[in-house]
Design a protein around this motif. Sequence first.
Motif, mmCIF file in Angstrom:
data_model
loop_
_atom_site.group_PDB
_atom_site.id
_atom_site.type_symbol
_atom_site.label_atom_id
_atom_site.label_comp_id
_atom_site.label_asym_id
_atom_site.label_seq_id
_atom_site.Cartn_x
_atom_site.Cartn_y
_atom_site.Cartn_z
ATOM 1 N N LEU A 65 30.784 31.743 28.015
ATOM 2 C CA LEU A 65 30.379 32.950 27.044
ATOM 3 C C LEU A 65 30.737 34.298 27.725
ATOM 4 O O LEU A 65 31.250 35.015 27.301
ATOM 5 C CB LEU A 65 29.119 32.578 26.504
ATOM 6 N N ARG A 66 30.224 34.151 28.984
ATOM 7 C CA ARG A 66 30.324 35.402 29.890
ATOM 8 C C ARG A 66 31.586 35.638 30.363
ATOM 9 O O ARG A 66 31.928 36.839 30.281
ATOM 10 C CB ARG A 66 29.176 35.122 31.183
ATOM 11 N N TRP A 67 32.434 34.676 30.482
ATOM 12 C CA TRP A 67 33.622 35.105 31.166
ATOM 13 C C TRP A 67 34.671 35.317 29.829
ATOM 14 O O TRP A 67 35.500 36.369 29.889
ATOM 15 C CB TRP A 67 34.382 33.407 31.224
ATOM 16 N N LYS A 68 34.302 34.949 28.737
ATOM 17 C CA LYS A 68 35.205 35.632 27.402
ATOM 18 C C LYS A 68 34.938 37.072 27.162
ATOM 19 O O LYS A 68 35.749 37.614 26.390
ATOM 20 C CB LYS A 68 34.740 34.636 26.013
ATOM 21 N N ARG A 69 33.642 37.698 27.321
ATOM 22 C CA ARG A 69 33.305 38.997 27.483
ATOM 23 C C ARG A 69 34.073 39.984 28.059
ATOM 24 O O ARG A 69 34.844 40.252 28.965
ATOM 25 C CB ARG A 69 31.885 39.237 27.474
#
Length: 130
Positions: free
Chosen positions: A126-130
């Motif tokens: 999730l953090r990577w997609k941001r």
Amino acid sequence: MYIDTSYGEAVTPFLTDALQEVGVAVSYRSVISPSATDDQIAKELYKLLTMQTRVFIVHMTTDLCSKVFTKAEEIGMMAEGYVWLTTNGITNRLASMNTSVIDSMNGVIGVQTYVQKTRKLEEFKLRWKR
């Protein structure tokens, strides 16, 4: 046995060093051009056939791997007495390979990447997609 590109060069020296550190003799590194013809592949396989080596680690693209294993089967190098190992680059893409090629790889042992799904992994994604 690896492809003559930066992809092949990225893993093979480190793998060779690691094997030698634990006492495994690496007598020959077989380098195959990404544009190798069936005849060139056969010539290299026949060279390996004349050596005492019977364990092969294969690190290359699936296209080249398909040609190598098909040719190795044709000349009898997929029989008892030979050990073939593939790196995860091949193993992770088996589903995209032709059935006849997979059939020629009968007995090959492959390493596949596995990452256990955990809450931490999902949070990271999730953090990577941001």
